[in-house]
Design a protein around this motif. Structure first.
Motif, short mmCIF file in Angstrom:
data_model
loop_
_atom_site.label_atom_id
_atom_site.label_comp_id
_atom_site.label_asym_id
_atom_site.label_seq_id
_atom_site.Cartn_x
_atom_site.Cartn_y
_atom_site.Cartn_z
N ASP A 151 -3.10 -8.75 -3.03
CA ASP A 151 -1.81 -9.41 -3.19
C ASP A 151 -1.79 -10.12 -4.54
O ASP A 151 -2.82 -10.26 -5.19
N GLY A 152 -0.62 -10.58 -4.91
CA GLY A 152 -0.47 -11.35 -6.14
C GLY A 152 -0.43 -10.47 -7.37
O GLY A 152 -0.33 -9.25 -7.28
N PRO A 153 -0.53 -11.10 -8.53
CA PRO A 153 -0.47 -10.32 -9.77
C PRO A 153 -1.74 -9.49 -9.98
O PRO A 153 -2.82 -9.86 -9.52
N PHE A 154 -1.57 -8.38 -10.68
CA PHE A 154 -2.71 -7.52 -11.01
C PHE A 154 -3.34 -8.01 -12.30
O PHE A 154 -2.67 -8.22 -13.31
N ASP A 155 -4.66 -8.22 -12.27
CA ASP A 155 -5.42 -8.65 -13.44
C ASP A 155 -6.01 -7.40 -14.09
O ASP A 155 -6.96 -6.81 -13.60
N ARG A 156 -5.40 -6.96 -15.21
CA ARG A 156 -5.84 -5.72 -15.87
C ARG A 156 -7.28 -5.81 -16.36
O ARG A 156 -8.02 -4.84 -16.29
N ALA A 157 -7.69 -6.97 -16.84
CA ALA A 157 -9.06 -7.13 -17.34
C ALA A 157 -10.07 -6.97 -16.20
O ALA A 157 -11.10 -6.32 -16.36
N ALA A 158 -9.78 -7.56 -15.05
CA ALA A 158 -10.68 -7.48 -13.89
C ALA A 158 -10.46 -6.19 -13.10
O ALA A 158 -11.26 -5.86 -12.22
N ARG A 159 -9.36 -5.51 -13.37
CA ARG A 159 -8.97 -4.28 -12.67
C ARG A 159 -8.83 -4.50 -11.16
O ARG A 159 -9.25 -3.68 -10.35
N SER A 160 -8.24 -5.63 -10.81
CA SER A 160 -7.99 -5.93 -9.39
C SER A 160 -6.86 -6.94 -9.27
O SER A 160 -6.48 -7.59 -10.25
N TYR A 161 -6.36 -7.07 -8.06
CA TYR A 161 -5.35 -8.08 -7.78
C TYR A 161 -6.02 -9.43 -7.65
O TYR A 161 -7.18 -9.53 -7.24
N ARG A 162 -5.30 -10.49 -7.96
CA ARG A 162 -5.84 -11.84 -7.95
C ARG A 162 -6.06 -12.39 -6.54
O ARG A 162 -6.98 -13.16 -6.30
N ASP A 163 -5.20 -11.99 -5.59
CA ASP A 163 -5.20 -12.60 -4.27
C ASP A 163 -5.44 -11.55 -3.17
O ASP A 163 -5.51 -10.36 -3.43
N ASN A 164 -5.55 -12.05 -1.95
CA ASN A 164 -5.59 -11.20 -0.75
C ASN A 164 -4.49 -11.63 0.19
O ASN A 164 -4.21 -12.82 0.34
N LEU A 165 -3.86 -10.66 0.82
CA LEU A 165 -2.87 -10.91 1.86
C LEU A 165 -3.55 -10.69 3.20
O LEU A 165 -4.24 -9.68 3.39
N VAL A 166 -3.37 -11.63 4.11
CA VAL A 166 -4.01 -11.56 5.43
C VAL A 166 -2.94 -11.67 6.51
O VAL A 166 -2.10 -12.57 6.47
N VAL A 167 -2.98 -10.74 7.45
CA VAL A 167 -2.10 -10.77 8.62
C VAL A 167 -3.00 -10.97 9.83
O VAL A 167 -3.96 -10.22 10.03
N VAL A 168 -2.69 -11.96 10.65
CA VAL A 168 -3.44 -12.22 11.88
C VAL A 168 -2.50 -11.93 13.06
O VAL A 168 -1.36 -12.41 13.08
N ALA A 169 -3.00 -11.15 14.01
CA ALA A 169 -2.19 -10.78 15.17
C ALA A 169 -3.00 -10.98 16.44
O ALA A 169 -4.22 -10.74 16.46
N ASP A 170 -2.32 -11.40 17.49
CA ASP A 170 -2.96 -11.64 18.80
C ASP A 170 -2.63 -10.53 19.76
O ASP A 170 -1.54 -9.94 19.70
N PRO A 171 -3.56 -10.24 20.70
CA PRO A 171 -3.28 -9.20 21.68
C PRO A 171 -2.05 -9.55 22.52
O PRO A 171 -1.83 -10.71 22.88
N VAL A 172 -1.26 -8.54 22.81
CA VAL A 172 -0.12 -8.72 23.71
C VAL A 172 -0.67 -8.77 25.12
O VAL A 172 -1.50 -7.95 25.50
N PRO A 173 -0.24 -9.75 25.93
CA PRO A 173 -0.74 -9.83 27.31
C PRO A 173 -0.59 -8.48 28.01
O PRO A 173 0.43 -7.79 27.87
N GLY A 174 -1.62 -8.11 28.73
CA GLY A 174 -1.64 -6.83 29.42
C GLY A 174 -2.38 -5.76 28.65
O GLY A 174 -2.74 -4.75 29.19
N ALA A 175 -2.63 -6.03 27.35
CA ALA A 175 -3.44 -5.10 26.57
C ALA A 175 -4.88 -5.31 27.00
O ALA A 175 -5.25 -6.37 27.48
N ARG A 176 -5.69 -4.30 26.79
CA ARG A 176 -7.06 -4.42 27.29
C ARG A 176 -7.85 -5.45 26.58
O ARG A 176 -7.65 -5.93 25.55
#
Length: 176
Positions: A151-176
């Motif tokens: 996530d975030g801006p791309f750093d051309r010198a480092a050849r990677s994005y500056r940040d990480n995007l994280v999604v956290v999800a919980d099991p839906v009741p009834g799922a195993r």
């Protein structure tokens, strides 16, 4: 006198517990995503591997599997690649709390022919150096699904994005 039969264990009403199967697909309707999931490990630099094909999503095989009774099932994917184009997680930032995520396990167990369903709780960006790795990859505590990409801006010198995007999800009741 007739011989008595060999003793047997009394039948139970519940089948023995079995380990959740490895994930095989990730389906996210809000992103119009249906992508294969492959097991990954640890790269030479000590970080979680990510598949070389940006159309695939990596499951951290040393952690929990989707449907496990505890811990984080961690999946990671690419945003994009200069040569391969748009990655499977290019639109991950579009997810919102309440969106559903389905992880196919291919074992016929779960809430719908081998699909473990989760509901997004949180979508958050972290500077790479501030990523709460110990929390995201935890092996104990309530079960959850963690999706990670760049996530975030791309750093051309480092050849990677500056940040990480994280999604956290919980099991839906009834799922195993």
């Amino acid at each position: 006198m007739a011989a008595s039969p060999a003793p047997v264990r009394a039948p139970t009403t519940t089948p023995p517990a079995r380990e959740p199967a490895a994930p095989t697909r990730l389906r996210v309707p809000a992103m119009d995503l249906d992508a294969p999931v492959v097991p990954v490990g640890v790269a030479a630099d000590g970080q979680m591997e990510v598949p070389g094909r940006i159309s695939e999503i990596g499951w951290y095989r040393f952690g929990a599997a989707p449907g496990s009774p505890a811990g984080s099932a961690v999946l990671a994917g690419h945003v994009d690649d200069r040569v391969q184009g748009k990655g499977a997680f290019a639109d991950l930032g579009a997810l919102r709390p309440g969106d559903e995520v389905g992880v196919g396990t291919g074992d016929g167990v779960g809430t719908g022919n081998g699909v473990v369903t989760y509901r997004v709780r949180e979508v958050r960006s972290f500077a790479k150096e501030a990523l709460p790795v110990d929390d995201l990859f935890r092996e104990t505590g309530p079960p959850r699904l963690v999706l990670v990409t760049c996530d975030g801006p791309f750093d051309r010198a480092a050849r990677s994005y500056r940040d990480n995007l994280v999604v956290v999800a919980d099991p839906v009741p009834g799922a195993r």
